[in-house]
Design a protein around this motif. Structure first.
Motif, PDB file in Angstrom:
ATOM      1  N   ASP A  61      51.248  32.446  44.397  1.00 49.23           N
ATOM      2  CA  ASP A  61      50.878  33.248  45.390  1.00 49.23           C
ATOM      3  C   ASP A  61      51.754  34.806  45.212  1.00 49.23           C
ATOM      4  N   GLY A  62      52.849  34.611  44.798  1.00 50.27           N
ATOM      5  CA  GLY A  62      53.588  36.018  45.064  1.00 50.27           C
ATOM      6  C   GLY A  62      53.028  36.928  43.923  1.00 50.27           C
ATOM      7  N   CYS A  63      52.427  36.582  42.897  1.00 48.48           N
ATOM      8  CA  CYS A  63      51.940  37.260  41.727  1.00 48.48           C
ATOM      9  C   CYS A  63      50.568  37.684  42.543  1.00 48.48           C
ATOM     10  N   ILE A  64      50.107  36.937  43.050  1.00 44.31           N
ATOM     11  CA  ILE A  64      48.586  37.615  43.748  1.00 44.31           C
ATOM     12  C   ILE A  64      48.812  38.435  44.811  1.00 44.31           C
ATOM     13  N   THR A  65      49.852  38.297  45.487  1.00 47.64           N
ATOM     14  CA  THR A  65      50.018  39.280  46.689  1.00 47.64           C
ATOM     15  C   THR A  65      50.408  40.691  46.220  1.00 47.64           C
ATOM     16  N   VAL A  66      51.258  40.703  45.271  1.00 48.06           N
ATOM     17  CA  VAL A  66      51.882  41.776  44.636  1.00 48.06           C
ATOM     18  C   VAL A  66      50.928  42.490  43.706  1.00 48.06           C
ATOM     19  N   HIS A  67      50.071  41.840  43.091  1.00 47.71           N
ATOM     20  CA  HIS A  67      48.981  42.474  42.140  1.00 47.71           C
ATOM     21  C   HIS A  67      47.725  42.730  42.884  1.00 47.71           C
ATOM     22  N   ALA A  68      47.487  42.287  43.951  1.00 46.15           N
ATOM     23  CA  ALA A  68      46.391  42.577  44.920  1.00 46.15           C
ATOM     24  C   ALA A  68      46.589  44.174  45.409  1.00 46.15           C
ATOM     25  N   GLU A  69      47.942  44.156  46.034  1.00 48.42           N
ATOM     26  CA  GLU A  69      47.995  45.397  46.559  1.00 48.42           C
ATOM     27  C   GLU A  69      48.277  46.588  45.487  1.00 48.42           C
ATOM     28  N   ALA A  70      48.690  46.218  44.054  1.00 50.21           N
ATOM     29  CA  ALA A  70      48.802  47.210  43.014  1.00 50.21           C
ATOM     30  C   ALA A  70      47.270  47.522  42.670  1.00 50.21           C
ATOM     31  N   ALA A  71      46.663  46.480  42.625  1.00 50.88           N
ATOM     32  CA  ALA A  71      45.322  46.603  41.955  1.00 50.88           C
ATOM     33  C   ALA A  71      44.593  47.503  42.981  1.00 50.88           C
ATOM     34  N   VAL A  72      44.376  47.429  44.089  1.00 51.94           N
ATOM     35  CA  VAL A  72      43.984  48.394  45.176  1.00 51.94           C
ATOM     36  C   VAL A  72      44.550  49.756  45.002  1.00 51.94           C
ATOM     37  N   LYS A  73      45.741  49.888  44.962  1.00 52.76           N
ATOM     38  CA  LYS A  73      46.551  51.210  44.945  1.00 52.76           C
ATOM     39  C   LYS A  73      46.338  51.853  43.601  1.00 52.76           C
ATOM     40  N   ALA A  74      45.740  51.106  42.445  1.00 49.57           N
ATOM     41  CA  ALA A  74      45.291  51.650  41.173  1.00 49.57           C
ATOM     42  C   ALA A  74      43.940  52.098  41.188  1.00 49.57           C
ATOM     43  N   GLY A  75      43.116  51.790  42.231  1.00 44.11           N
ATOM     44  CA  GLY A  75      41.634  52.010  42.312  1.00 44.11           C
ATOM     45  C   GLY A  75      40.828  51.144  41.919  1.00 44.11           C
ATOM     46  N   ALA A  76      41.312  49.755  42.069  1.00 46.86           N
ATOM     47  CA  ALA A  76      40.290  48.796  41.802  1.00 46.86           C
ATOM     48  C   ALA A  76      39.630  48.477  43.028  1.00 46.86           C
ATOM     49  N   ASN A  77      38.222  48.190  42.988  1.00 48.06           N
ATOM     50  CA  ASN A  77      37.630  47.757  44.156  1.00 48.06           C
ATOM     51  C   ASN A  77      37.338  46.241  44.173  1.00 48.06           C
ATOM     52  N   GLU A  78      36.748  45.937  45.341  1.00 47.54           N
ATOM     53  CA  GLU A  78      36.610  44.426  45.371  1.00 47.54           C
ATOM     54  C   GLU A  78      35.694  43.825  44.297  1.00 47.54           C
ATOM     55  N   ALA A  79      34.704  44.416  43.830  1.00 46.06           N
ATOM     56  CA  ALA A  79      33.624  44.160  42.791  1.00 46.06           C
ATOM     57  C   ALA A  79      34.504  43.925  41.521  1.00 46.06           C
ATOM     58  N   GLU A  80      35.199  44.955  41.135  1.00 45.27           N
ATOM     59  CA  GLU A  80      35.825  44.738  40.039  1.00 45.27           C
ATOM     60  C   GLU A  80      36.980  43.597  40.028  1.00 45.27           C
ATOM     61  N   ILE A  81      37.682  43.476  41.247  1.00 44.42           N
ATOM     62  CA  ILE A  81      38.619  42.445  41.348  1.00 44.42           C
ATOM     63  C   ILE A  81      38.068  41.225  41.104  1.00 44.42           C
ATOM     64  N   ALA A  82      36.999  40.988  41.792  1.00 43.67           N
ATOM     65  CA  ALA A  82      36.186  39.661  41.777  1.00 43.67           C
ATOM     66  C   ALA A  82      35.388  39.423  40.446  1.00 43.67           C
ATOM     67  N   GLU A  83      35.024  40.415  39.626  1.00 45.29           N
ATOM     68  CA  GLU A  83      34.758  40.121  38.227  1.00 45.29           C
ATOM     69  C   GLU A  83      35.893  39.797  37.491  1.00 45.29           C
ATOM     70  N   ALA A  84      37.285  40.392  37.673  1.00 41.82           N
ATOM     71  CA  ALA A  84      38.500  39.850  36.887  1.00 41.82           C
ATOM     72  C   ALA A  84      38.680  38.470  37.550  1.00 41.82           C
ATOM     73  N   LEU A  85      38.544  38.299  38.629  1.00 42.26           N
ATOM     74  CA  LEU A  85      38.730  36.809  39.193  1.00 42.26           C
ATOM     75  C   LEU A  85      37.771  35.686  38.474  1.00 42.26           C
ATOM     76  N   GLY A  86      36.455  36.191  38.181  1.00 40.18           N
ATOM     77  CA  GLY A  86      35.418  35.668  37.504  1.00 40.18           C
ATOM     78  C   GLY A  86      36.050  35.006  36.176  1.00 40.18           C
ATOM     79  N   VAL A  87      36.760  36.020  35.535  1.00 44.78           N
ATOM     80  CA  VAL A  87      36.920  35.703  34.102  1.00 44.78           C
ATOM     81  C   VAL A  87      37.995  34.700  34.116  1.00 44.78           C
ATOM     82  N   ALA A  88      39.359  34.658  35.366  1.00 45.11           N
ATOM     83  CA  ALA A  88      40.129  33.659  35.542  1.00 45.11           C
ATOM     84  C   ALA A  88      39.299  32.237  35.561  1.00 45.11           C
ATOM     85  N   VAL A  89      38.382  32.179  36.562  1.00 44.06           N
ATOM     86  CA  VAL A  89      37.614  30.992  36.616  1.00 44.06           C
ATOM     87  C   VAL A  89      37.098  30.464  35.483  1.00 44.06           C
TER      88      VAL A  89
END
Length: 112
Positions: A61-89
């Motif tokens: 959870d700690g990694c999730i919250t830190v990297h969620a914020e960093a991903a958005v700040k780096a320009g990642a949008n929800e669709a890109e994040i969802a695709e990356a999470l699909g890879v995790a699944v």
């Protein structure tokens, strides 16, 4: 649902406390964490998308919250994040598939 912003802030405070007690531990982590950004073979958004996927696969959870914020700040949008999470699944499902084969192999070893 979790209050991710509050959790992230509290977590950073606790990590700060750990850094005071064991500066080499936190410093070593920070050095390893920043190593990839020095080569610049991947951009920050890509590193953060990978980090999000790994955070999910390691259930941190700690990694999730830190990297969620960093991903958005780096320009990642929800669709890109969802695709990356699909890879995790898929990776978790793949690992379960591989270990299922191992489990069947173990069963066969005791039923011979």
């Amino acid at each position: 649902m979790m209050d991710w912003e509050n959790y992230r802030n509290e977590l950073m405070g606790r990590i700060g406390d750990l850094g005071k007690l064991s500066p080499d531990t936190v410093g070593g982590y920070m050095m390893a964490s920043k190593a990839g950004s020095k080569t610049n073979n991947l951009d920050e958004k890509t590193r953060q998308l990978i980090s999000m996927a790994v955070a999910v696969t390691t259930r941190c959870d700690g990694c999730i919250t830190v990297h969620a914020e960093a991903a958005v700040k780096a320009g990642a949008n929800e669709a890109e994040i969802a695709e990356a999470l699909g890879v995790a699944v898929a990776m978790n499902a793949g690992a379960a598939l591989v270990y299922s084969a191992r489990a069947l192999d173990a069963v066969k070893s005791v039923t011979k």
